[in-house]
Scaffold this motif. Structure first.
Motif, PDB file in Angstrom:
ATOM      1  N   HIS A  55       0.839  -1.205   0.000  1.00  0.00           N
ATOM      2  CA  HIS A  55       0.000   0.000   0.000  1.00  0.00           C
ATOM      3  C   HIS A  55       0.869   1.248   0.000  1.00  0.00           C
ATOM      4  N   HIS A  57       1.076   5.502  -1.491  1.00  0.00           N
ATOM      5  CA  HIS A  57       0.729   6.684  -2.280  1.00  0.00           C
ATOM      6  C   HIS A  57       2.065   7.402  -2.459  1.00  0.00           C
ATOM      7  N   HIS A 236      -9.456   1.174   1.605  1.00  0.00           N
ATOM      8  CA  HIS A 236      -9.159   1.673   2.955  1.00  0.00           C
ATOM      9  C   HIS A 236     -10.334   1.334   3.867  1.00  0.00           C
ATOM     10  N   HIS A 273      -5.430  -0.775   6.573  1.00  0.00           N
ATOM     11  CA  HIS A 273      -5.486  -0.181   7.921  1.00  0.00           C
ATOM     12  C   HIS A 273      -6.279  -1.073   8.884  1.00  0.00           C
ATOM     13  N   ASP A 324       2.245   3.155   2.846  1.00  0.00           N
ATOM     14  CA  ASP A 324       1.183   4.146   2.759  1.00  0.00           C
ATOM     15  C   ASP A 324       1.701   5.539   2.406  1.00  0.00           C
TER      16      ASP A 324
HETATM   17 ZN   LIG Z   1      -3.675   4.925   1.969  1.00  0.00          ZN
END
Ligand SMILES: [Zn+2]
Length: 464
Positions: A55, A57, A236, A273, A324
């Motif tokens: 995961h 970004h 998410h 998460h 993340d």
């Molecule tokens: Zn995220």
């Protein structure tokens, strides 16, 4: 070429003298343990399977070291992130992704699931060239050699029952049907790009539903029905308590129960998460076959909370790991933070043993991204990471406990698809279109370019 590992740590076993051969397309064709190297083999020291960042970004990396004053919470951090997003055009988005993927590679991540939602111009109108932002991410991955699963993300609403906010228009599509059309067209386009590149087998397309905040229930239904079950689907889930309270007041159920009722929790799904779950949610997720992607360094950085990882694992969910927001890019620190959170919350040690931690970082992450088995066996991708066992951090450590002692700084050579792509903090060669093989130089250039773009346009991003 064959790789010869003096020591291989996989599946909780420490094997000596392991010769790994692969085909031209990067898959392992033979594995022999207890053998000496042959002439022509490339000798490696202590090796683990390549690690998956399930995961990411990538562009959030631009905020690293710039958000730690003035307090605040997840929602305040998100406003800074929107400011950065507003200044990323396709060439800059590619340069940022290339630099961050380079950092991931030298840190021991051989595969990344990029949860990508920055689709359009800041005002929501399409870019001139179709799929240009998606192709920028793909190009970045091909340039540096990391394995990429592009998780193109449906992001349709600014909250439950709310239209997109002005700062979110770049993320949106008109409807789930529009998103599905764009996704299928993107799949064809990426297949073209992959077919013309000798690293093309490292490129694949998955899908994501941003969250129950950002995709209405009818649209989630359309998306789940419109994608083959073989497509990895990420979402998410319950990162913040507010998502739960909003969902409960709108739908009368928690986000986990809502997704379950919509058929979105299934094998092939990964929930990211899973921080604020109740016991019923944990049982539902654990029994669904879905993977849970924990992002422990981000959850700590943003003050999200400590998710019930051990309880989820006990309920049957495979646990994978992601960086993340990329405030930390270090698979070892993710493993350690997963276990540290459990220890802090429970008062017990060894909540995940080192073998389970390495499985989270390797095989569970690859499975979550639809990349198949990943245990250094015939047919698996030849993705390997060599780890220093004699550094100030690792000297004296039992090999099977390296997940709790090493850091990204202990990563020596990195192999993706049988190709040496990084060694001792540098890419094996400068990425196409760049002069430097050093990730820090690529990152410096990307940060400076974003700063220039930000300075050039007085930000007009409306506040929440
Ligand atoms: Zn995220």
């Amino acid at each position: 070429v064959s790789w010869w590992c003096s020591t291989l740590l996989v599946g909780g076993e420490v094997l000596e003298g392991v010769r790994v051969s692969h085909s031209a397309d990067g898959r392992i064709t033979s594995v022999q343990a207890g053998v000496p190297p042959r002439p022509g083999d490339v000798p490696l020291g202590t090796v683990v399977p390549g690690m998956a960042n399930a995961h990411s970004h990538a562009f959030h990396r631009m905020l690293r070291g710039r958000t730690h004053t003035g307090g605040g919470d997840f929602w305040r951090w998100r406003r800074s992130m929107y400011d950065a997003a507003a200044h990323l055009d396709p060439p800059l988005y590619r340069d940022v992704a290339r630099a961050v993927f380079a950092e991931m590679l030298v840190s021991g991540y051989t595969a990344v699931g990029e949860f990508h939602y920055l689709h359009h111009r800041p005002d929501g109108t399409p870019h001139e060239v179709e799929h240009t932002m998606e192709l920028a991410v793909a190009e970045a991955a091909l340039d540096v050699g990391i394995r990429l699963v592009l998780l193109d993300t449906a992001y349709l609403a600014g909250g439950i029952g709310r239209a997109l906010e002005p700062a979110q228009r770049a993320f949106g599509d008109a409807s789930a049907e529009h998103w599905l059309d764009r996704w299928h067209s993107l799949r064809d386009r990426l297949a073209d790009v992959a077919g013309r590149d000798d690293r093309g087998s490292r490129l694949s397309l998955g899908a994501a539903i941003h969250s129950v905040r950002a995709v209405p229930t009818d649209d989630i239904r359309v998306i789940v029905a419109g994608l083959a079950s073989s497509v990895p689907l990420h979402v998410h889930l319950s990162e913040q308590p507010r998502e739960n309270t909003d969902c409960l007041s709108a739908h009368g159920v928690t986000p986990a129960r809502l997704l379950h009722g919509l058929g979105a929790l299934r094998p092939g799904t990964s929930v990211v998460h899973a921080t604020h779950l109740d016991e019923h949610d944990i049982a539902l997720v654990g029994g669904s076959g879905a993977t849970v992607v924990m992002c422990p360094t981000t959850e700590a950085d943003l003050g999200d909370g400590i998710g019930p990882a051990r309880a989820l694992a006990d309920a049957g969910a495979p646990i994978a790991l992601g960086s993340d927001q990329n405030a930390v890019v270090d698979p070892f620190l993710e493993m350690r933070a997963l276990e540290a959170g459990e220890r802090l919350a429970s008062g017990r040690r060894g909540r995940f043993d080192p073998t389970e931690l390495l499985e989270a970082a390797t095989s569970a992450g690859y499975a979550s991204l639809g990349l198949g088995a990943h245990g250094v066996r015939v047919g698996d991708w030849c993705d390997l990471v060599e780890v220093a066992t004699g550094s100030v951090r690792t000297v004296g450590s039992a090999v099977d406990q390296l997940p709790l002692t090493a850091t990204a700084g202990d990563v020596l050579r990195v192999v993706v698809g049988g190709e040496l792509v990084a060694a001792r903090g540098r890419l094996a060669r400068p990425p196409r279109g760049s002069l430097s093989a050093r990730p820090e130089n690529l990152l410096r250039g990307a940060v400076a370019a974003l700063d220039r773009a930000t300075a050039a346009s007085a930000s007009t991003i409306p506040r929440e």
